[in-house]
Design a protein around this motif. Structure first.
Motif, PDB file in Angstrom:
ATOM      1  N   GLU A   1       0.829  -1.206   0.000  1.00 45.16           N
ATOM      2  CA  GLU A   1       0.000   0.000   0.000  1.00 45.16           C
ATOM      3  C   GLU A   1       0.865   1.259   0.000  1.00 45.16           C
ATOM      4  OE1 GLU A   1      -3.796  -0.319   2.442  1.00 45.16           O
ATOM      5  OE2 GLU A   1      -2.679  -2.048   3.176  1.00 45.16           O
ATOM      6  N   HIS A   2       1.934   1.229   0.768  1.00 47.13           N
ATOM      7  CA  HIS A   2       2.859   2.363   0.782  1.00 47.13           C
ATOM      8  C   HIS A   2       3.535   2.500  -0.580  1.00 47.13           C
ATOM      9  CE1 HIS A   2       5.670   5.324   2.130  1.00 47.13           C
ATOM     10  NE2 HIS A   2       6.713   4.528   2.006  1.00 47.13           N
ATOM     11  N   ALA A   3       3.895   1.359  -1.202  1.00 52.02           N
ATOM     12  CA  ALA A   3       4.509   1.401  -2.530  1.00 52.02           C
ATOM     13  C   ALA A   3       3.562   2.052  -3.544  1.00 52.02           C
ATOM     14  CB  ALA A   3       4.884  -0.014  -2.977  1.00 52.02           C
ATOM     15  N   LEU A   4       2.281   1.728  -3.450  1.00 51.57           N
ATOM     16  CA  LEU A   4       1.301   2.329  -4.352  1.00 51.57           C
ATOM     17  C   LEU A   4       1.222   3.836  -4.147  1.00 51.57           C
ATOM     18  CD1 LEU A   4      -1.492  -0.377  -4.078  1.00 51.57           C
ATOM     19  CD2 LEU A   4      -0.202   0.170  -6.150  1.00 51.57           C
ATOM     20  N   GLU A   5       1.297   4.258  -2.900  1.00 54.23           N
ATOM     21  CA  GLU A   5       1.266   5.693  -2.608  1.00 54.23           C
ATOM     22  C   GLU A   5       2.446   6.417  -3.240  1.00 54.23           C
ATOM     23  OE1 GLU A   5       1.309   5.712   1.613  1.00 54.23           O
ATOM     24  OE2 GLU A   5      -0.802   5.123   1.832  1.00 54.23           O
ATOM     25  N   LEU A   6       3.570   5.700  -3.412  1.00 60.22           N
ATOM     26  CA  LEU A   6       4.780   6.302  -3.969  1.00 60.22           C
ATOM     27  C   LEU A   6       4.929   6.029  -5.464  1.00 60.22           C
ATOM     28  CD1 LEU A   6       7.369   5.703  -1.102  1.00 60.22           C
ATOM     29  CD2 LEU A   6       6.051   7.762  -1.629  1.00 60.22           C
ATOM     30  N   GLY A   7       3.877   5.498  -6.081  1.00 57.26           N
ATOM     31  CA  GLY A   7       3.883   5.396  -7.532  1.00 57.26           C
ATOM     32  C   GLY A   7       4.000   4.016  -8.127  1.00 57.26           C
ATOM     33  N   ALA A   8       3.965   2.967  -7.316  1.00 60.26           N
ATOM     34  CA  ALA A   8       4.058   1.610  -7.873  1.00 60.26           C
ATOM     35  C   ALA A   8       2.910   1.348  -8.838  1.00 60.26           C
ATOM     36  CB  ALA A   8       4.042   0.570  -6.753  1.00 60.26           C
ATOM     37  N   THR A   9       3.211   0.680  -9.933  1.00 61.12           N
ATOM     38  CA  THR A   9       2.187   0.255 -10.888  1.00 61.12           C
ATOM     39  C   THR A   9       2.063  -1.258 -10.923  1.00 61.12           C
ATOM     40  OG1 THR A   9       3.819   0.249 -12.685  1.00 61.12           O
ATOM     41  CG2 THR A   9       2.533   2.267 -12.366  1.00 61.12           C
ATOM     42  N   ASN A  10       2.965  -1.942 -10.213  1.00 65.79           N
ATOM     43  CA  ASN A  10       3.018  -3.408 -10.215  1.00 65.79           C
ATOM     44  C   ASN A  10       3.441  -3.834  -8.815  1.00 65.79           C
ATOM     45  OD1 ASN A  10       3.312  -5.845 -12.375  1.00 65.79           O
ATOM     46  ND2 ASN A  10       4.927  -6.095 -10.842  1.00 65.79           N
ATOM     47  N   VAL A  11       2.575  -4.547  -8.093  1.00 69.82           N
ATOM     48  CA  VAL A  11       2.918  -4.998  -6.737  1.00 69.82           C
ATOM     49  C   VAL A  11       2.878  -6.513  -6.685  1.00 69.82           C
ATOM     50  CG1 VAL A  11       2.214  -2.881  -5.562  1.00 69.82           C
ATOM     51  CG2 VAL A  11       0.516  -4.663  -5.967  1.00 69.82           C
ATOM     52  N   ARG A  12       3.798  -7.100  -5.924  1.00 70.38           N
ATOM     53  CA  ARG A  12       3.966  -8.543  -5.849  1.00 70.38           C
ATOM     54  C   ARG A  12       3.535  -9.011  -4.456  1.00 70.38           C
ATOM     55  NH1 ARG A  12       8.518  -5.960  -7.152  1.00 70.38           N
ATOM     56  NH2 ARG A  12       9.574  -6.686  -5.273  1.00 70.38           N
ATOM     57  N   VAL A  13       2.383  -9.632  -4.376  1.00 73.73           N
ATOM     58  CA  VAL A  13       1.785  -9.957  -3.081  1.00 73.73           C
ATOM     59  C   VAL A  13       1.530 -11.454  -2.994  1.00 73.73           C
ATOM     60  CG1 VAL A  13      -0.147  -9.524  -1.527  1.00 73.73           C
ATOM     61  CG2 VAL A  13       0.728  -7.670  -2.993  1.00 73.73           C
ATOM     62  N   GLY A  14       2.105 -12.087  -1.979  1.00 73.81           N
ATOM     63  CA  GLY A  14       1.946 -13.525  -1.819  1.00 73.81           C
ATOM     64  C   GLY A  14       1.150 -13.924  -0.602  1.00 73.81           C
ATOM     65  N   SER A  15       1.706 -13.703   0.597  1.00 74.90           N
ATOM     66  CA  SER A  15       1.081 -14.219   1.811  1.00 74.90           C
ATOM     67  C   SER A  15      -0.280 -13.585   2.089  1.00 74.90           C
ATOM     68  CB  SER A  15       2.021 -14.028   3.018  1.00 74.90           C
ATOM     69  OG  SER A  15       2.346 -12.666   3.194  1.00 74.90           O
ATOM     70  N   SER A  16      -0.491 -12.339   1.669  1.00 73.58           N
ATOM     71  CA  SER A  16      -1.790 -11.712   1.897  1.00 73.58           C
ATOM     72  C   SER A  16      -2.880 -12.310   1.036  1.00 73.58           C
ATOM     73  CB  SER A  16      -1.700 -10.191   1.646  1.00 73.58           C
ATOM     74  OG  SER A  16      -0.891  -9.575   2.623  1.00 73.58           O
ATOM     75  N   VAL A  17      -2.492 -13.000  -0.028  1.00 78.33           N
ATOM     76  CA  VAL A  17      -3.454 -13.694  -0.881  1.00 78.33           C
ATOM     77  C   VAL A  17      -3.571 -15.156  -0.495  1.00 78.33           C
ATOM     78  CG1 VAL A  17      -3.983 -14.431  -3.253  1.00 78.33           C
ATOM     79  CG2 VAL A  17      -3.084 -12.127  -2.831  1.00 78.33           C
ATOM     80  N   PHE A  18      -2.438 -15.838  -0.411  1.00 77.56           N
ATOM     81  CA  PHE A  18      -2.433 -17.291  -0.230  1.00 77.56           C
ATOM     82  C   PHE A  18      -2.197 -17.742   1.211  1.00 77.56           C
ATOM     83  CE2 PHE A  18      -1.108 -16.763  -4.724  1.00 77.56           C
ATOM     84  CZ  PHE A  18      -2.092 -17.549  -5.332  1.00 77.56           C
ATOM     85  N   GLY A  19      -1.868 -16.814   2.109  1.00 72.30           N
ATOM     86  CA  GLY A  19      -1.519 -17.219   3.459  1.00 72.30           C
ATOM     87  C   GLY A  19      -0.035 -17.472   3.565  1.00 72.30           C
ATOM     88  N   ALA A  20       0.429 -17.644   4.790  1.00 70.38           N
ATOM     89  CA  ALA A  20       1.861 -17.837   5.032  1.00 70.38           C
ATOM     90  C   ALA A  20       2.334 -19.147   4.390  1.00 70.38           C
ATOM     91  CB  ALA A  20       2.140 -17.847   6.536  1.00 70.38           C
ATOM     92  N   ARG A  21       3.606 -19.135   3.990  1.00 74.03           N
ATOM     93  CA  ARG A  21       4.187 -20.332   3.395  1.00 74.03           C
ATOM     94  C   ARG A  21       4.442 -21.382   4.452  1.00 74.03           C
ATOM     95  NH1 ARG A  21       5.964 -16.416   0.298  1.00 74.03           N
ATOM     96  NH2 ARG A  21       8.043 -15.896   0.407  1.00 74.03           N
TER      97      ARG A  21
END
Length: 235
Positions: free
Chosen positions: A215-235
């Motif tokens: 979310e902070h990356a998006l605030e600073l201009g990210a157009t592509n974010v790589r999200v794993g555990s928040s979608v699939f849960g912890a490994r």
């Protein structure tokens, strides 16, 4: 395509709920056009299929063989991102994946040329998207081109790698940086993007931010974010 055993109802609901929450967070950052890459390393094909059924198409994998295996089992309209350390001897295997959408970890002109040659030799009609990985934190154990050399490598990709399309810059950043606001690694990548964009005339994306700081990356201009555990849960 091989048949994939579906996830249980409870597991499917868990993944789709996580995906919905991340999408809502992206919307809250007023970045509805940002690309969410669901990082699925170590997760079974059934988990990916559950997210796919909820409309997710961009998935990220860290290991070439795991990506090859999953690509053979899952729908061909998935858009795969390779986000692991790029090894020159793995370029041919990556290039054999027809629905590989981007390699986010190109860190030198030599590797870009090898990847571009492999992609061309595989006979693809479209260029392969790549992100130039930048070591914004200067850590010795971190992959990526040094920030001072990024512009030269970007120019080499644009001028000398016709099989590739430079989509943007990527950074992982440091643990210390992730605890700061603003994150200095994200700020540095955005500054580099602007400088390289002016020099090359290319409109470049920013791939930065993971589960803990997207979310902070998006605030600073990210157009592509790589999200794993928040979608699939912890490994």
């Amino acid at each position: 395509m091989e048949a994939v055993t579906a996830a249980s109802g409870a597991r499917r609901d868990e993944i789709q709920q996580g995906l919905a929450e991340v999408r809502a967070a992206v919307q809250r950052c007023q970045k509805s056009d940002a690309r969410l890459v669901a990082v699925s390393k170590y997760k079974p094909a059934a988990d990916i299929l559950a997210a796919y059924e909820a409309g997710q198409r961009h998935f990220g994998e860290n290991y070439v063989q795991e990506l090859c295996d999953k690509a053979a089992q899952l729908p061909t309209d998935i858009q795969w991102h390779f986000i692991g350390r790029l090894q020159s001897n793995k370029c041919k295997a990556l290039a054999a994946i027809p629905n590989l959408w981007a390699v986010e970890t190109v860190e030198s002109a030599d590797k870009a040329q090898r990847l571009g040659s492999a992609w061309h030799a595989a006979g693809h009609a479209r260029p392969l998207g790549v992100f130039l990985q930048v070591n914004t934190s200067g850590e010795e154990n971190k992959g990526g081109v040094p920030a001072a050399e990024a512009a030269a490598v970007a120019r080499e990709i644009v001028d000398s790698c016709p099989g590739l399309c430079l989509r943007g810059l990527m950074t992982i950043g440091s643990v210390d940086g992730s605890e700061q606001r603003p994150n200095p690694d994200f700020v540095a990548l955005a500054r580099l993007r602007d400088e390289i964009g002016r020099a090359t005339g290319a409109e470049l994306e920013l791939s930065m931010g993971m589960s803990g700081d997207f979310e902070h990356a998006l605030e600073l201009g990210a157009t592509n974010v790589r999200v794993g555990s928040s979608v699939f849960g912890a490994r």
